[in-house]
Design a protein around this motif. Structure first.
Motif, PDB file in Angstrom:
ATOM      1  N   TYR A   1       0.824  -1.203   0.000  1.00 48.67           N
ATOM      2  CA  TYR A   1       0.000   0.000   0.000  1.00 48.67           C
ATOM      3  C   TYR A   1       0.864   1.261   0.000  1.00 48.67           C
ATOM      4  CZ  TYR A   1      -3.186   3.614   1.487  1.00 48.67           C
ATOM      5  OH  TYR A   1      -3.902   4.778   1.565  1.00 48.67           O
ATOM      6  N   GLY A   2       0.558   2.183  -0.921  1.00 53.74           N
ATOM      7  CA  GLY A   2       1.262   3.457  -1.004  1.00 53.74           C
ATOM      8  C   GLY A   2       2.514   3.447  -1.857  1.00 53.74           C
ATOM      9  N   GLU A   3       2.940   2.284  -2.308  1.00 52.77           N
ATOM     10  CA  GLU A   3       4.171   2.185  -3.108  1.00 52.77           C
ATOM     11  C   GLU A   3       3.966   2.803  -4.491  1.00 52.77           C
ATOM     12  OE1 GLU A   3       7.378  -1.235  -4.529  1.00 52.77           O
ATOM     13  OE2 GLU A   3       5.605  -1.827  -3.402  1.00 52.77           O
ATOM     14  N   HIS A   4       5.021   3.437  -5.004  1.00 52.70           N
ATOM     15  CA  HIS A   4       5.025   4.067  -6.327  1.00 52.70           C
ATOM     16  C   HIS A   4       6.123   3.446  -7.176  1.00 52.70           C
ATOM     17  CE1 HIS A   4       2.708   7.972  -5.854  1.00 52.70           C
ATOM     18  NE2 HIS A   4       2.623   7.410  -4.663  1.00 52.70           N
TER      19      HIS A   4
ATOM     20  N   LEU B   1       2.900   3.767 -11.608  1.00 52.89           N
ATOM     21  CA  LEU B   1       2.062   2.683 -11.107  1.00 52.89           C
ATOM     22  C   LEU B   1       2.123   2.775  -9.589  1.00 52.89           C
ATOM     23  CD1 LEU B   1       3.042  -0.309 -13.412  1.00 52.89           C
ATOM     24  CD2 LEU B   1       0.849   0.895 -13.346  1.00 52.89           C
ATOM     25  N   VAL B   2       0.983   2.673  -8.937  1.00 50.61           N
ATOM     26  CA  VAL B   2       0.909   2.829  -7.495  1.00 50.61           C
ATOM     27  C   VAL B   2      -0.054   1.779  -6.926  1.00 50.61           C
ATOM     28  CG1 VAL B   2       1.323   5.324  -7.610  1.00 50.61           C
ATOM     29  CG2 VAL B   2      -1.020   4.471  -7.598  1.00 50.61           C
ATOM     30  N   ARG B   3      -0.125   1.726  -5.634  1.00 51.46           N
ATOM     31  CA  ARG B   3      -1.184   0.954  -4.991  1.00 51.46           C
ATOM     32  C   ARG B   3      -1.830   1.839  -3.935  1.00 51.46           C
ATOM     33  NH1 ARG B   3      -0.994  -4.741  -1.603  1.00 51.46           N
ATOM     34  NH2 ARG B   3      -3.154  -4.602  -0.864  1.00 51.46           N
ATOM     35  N   TYR B   4      -3.049   2.253  -4.245  1.00 50.26           N
ATOM     36  CA  TYR B   4      -3.852   3.050  -3.325  1.00 50.26           C
ATOM     37  C   TYR B   4      -5.147   2.311  -3.047  1.00 50.26           C
ATOM     38  CZ  TYR B   4      -0.929   7.198  -4.215  1.00 50.26           C
ATOM     39  OH  TYR B   4       0.106   8.083  -4.324  1.00 50.26           O
ATOM     40  N   HIS B   5      -5.751   2.627  -1.929  1.00 47.63           N
ATOM     41  CA  HIS B   5      -7.041   2.062  -1.560  1.00 47.63           C
ATOM     42  C   HIS B   5      -8.042   3.210  -1.476  1.00 47.63           C
ATOM     43  CE1 HIS B   5      -4.741  -1.405   0.597  1.00 47.63           C
ATOM     44  NE2 HIS B   5      -4.649  -1.471  -0.722  1.00 47.63           N
ATOM     45  N   ASN B   6      -9.085   3.120  -2.259  1.00 50.44           N
ATOM     46  CA  ASN B   6     -10.088   4.170  -2.356  1.00 50.44           C
ATOM     47  C   ASN B   6     -11.369   3.713  -1.674  1.00 50.44           C
ATOM     48  OD1 ASN B   6     -11.923   6.120  -3.085  1.00 50.44           O
ATOM     49  ND2 ASN B   6     -11.697   5.821  -5.290  1.00 50.44           N
ATOM     50  N   THR B   7     -11.746   4.372  -0.575  1.00 52.22           N
ATOM     51  CA  THR B   7     -13.000   4.037   0.103  1.00 52.22           C
ATOM     52  C   THR B   7     -14.159   4.876  -0.415  1.00 52.22           C
ATOM     53  OG1 THR B   7     -12.455   5.608   1.863  1.00 52.22           O
ATOM     54  CG2 THR B   7     -11.846   3.294   2.226  1.00 52.22           C
TER      55      THR B   7
ATOM     56  N   LEU C   1      -3.337   3.462 -11.278  1.00 49.44           N
ATOM     57  CA  LEU C   1      -2.847   4.290 -12.385  1.00 49.44           C
ATOM     58  C   LEU C   1      -2.820   5.738 -11.928  1.00 49.44           C
ATOM     59  CD1 LEU C   1      -5.055   2.659 -15.153  1.00 49.44           C
ATOM     60  CD2 LEU C   1      -2.634   2.208 -14.725  1.00 49.44           C
ATOM     61  N   LEU C   2      -1.643   6.345 -11.898  1.00 48.65           N
ATOM     62  CA  LEU C   2      -1.509   7.716 -11.401  1.00 48.65           C
ATOM     63  C   LEU C   2      -0.821   8.582 -12.448  1.00 48.65           C
ATOM     64  CD1 LEU C   2      -1.795   9.724  -9.014  1.00 48.65           C
ATOM     65  CD2 LEU C   2       0.511   9.029  -8.320  1.00 48.65           C
ATOM     66  N   PHE C   3      -1.555   9.565 -12.953  1.00 45.46           N
ATOM     67  CA  PHE C   3      -1.021  10.539 -13.906  1.00 45.46           C
ATOM     68  C   PHE C   3      -0.842  11.872 -13.200  1.00 45.46           C
ATOM     69  CE2 PHE C   3      -2.808   7.371 -16.678  1.00 45.46           C
ATOM     70  CZ  PHE C   3      -1.928   7.342 -17.747  1.00 45.46           C
ATOM     71  N   TYR C   4       0.236  12.592 -13.536  1.00 44.32           N
ATOM     72  CA  TYR C   4       0.532  13.847 -12.857  1.00 44.32           C
ATOM     73  C   TYR C   4       1.355  14.759 -13.765  1.00 44.32           C
ATOM     74  CZ  TYR C   4       4.902  11.349 -12.219  1.00 44.32           C
ATOM     75  OH  TYR C   4       6.048  10.639 -12.449  1.00 44.32           O
TER      76      TYR C   4
END
Length: 162
Positions: free
Chosen positions: A39-42, A51-57, A127-130
């Motif tokens: 969790y939280g790794e980029h 590429l990340v690992r997030y948890h969306n509630t 998937l994280l775009f910035y």
């Protein structure tokens, strides 16, 4: 109210299979991310994508993610009801190609995220775009299918009725 016929059900089958394909691709990609990342790794891929690992509630793009927990039941109920309505629409009008393509993508995305919500209590996003300090909220295959599906439905709404 529509009385489903065998013909309607058979005609809706390709759309339901498309939804199933979206679900499989979504869940498999989330599985791979859960196996490869904590969790939280980029993992930087380009200068604008990680590429990340997030948890969306919350809902799509973390909407109401910090609402205190009530949103879990709410989004579960909304996803379930919307899925029933979308299946009904696919069976009712399977010949409307663009409309059904959009509905099938939204249905697959909604069910992919619903599965996460029911089994994990959150949705896995990866998937994280910035750009510099600005970032789009992380998302997943299901969110992508929902966005493309909604765009197709908007496009279909501009078509002349036949």
């Amino acid at each position: 109210m529509l009385k489903p016929t065998t013909r309607n059900l058979r005609s809706a089958l390709p759309w339901l299979l498309l939804s199933a394909l979206v679900i499989v691709l979504d869940l498999y990609s989330k599985y791979l991310v859960q196996q490869a990342f904590v969790y939280g790794e980029h993992l930087p891929v380009t200068g604008f994508f990680d590429l990340v690992r997030y948890h969306n509630t919350g809902a799509a793009f973390s909407f109401l993610a910090n609402a205190g927990g009530w949103q879990h039941g709410f989004f579960t109920a909304v996803s379930t009801l919307a899925s029933v309505v979308m299946v009904y629409l696919l069976v009712k009008q399977p010949q409307k190609t663009l409309f059904c393509f959009g509905i099938a993508l939204v249905l697959g995305g909604a069910l992919g995220n619903l599965y996460d919500r029911l089994t994990l209590g959150y949705v896995v996003d990866f998937l994280l775009f910035y750009y510099q300090q600005w970032a789009w909220p992380a998302f997943n295959v299901a969110d992508s299918a929902i966005c493309v599906g909604v765009a197709l439905l908007v496009l279909d709404s501009f078509k002349n009725p036949t």
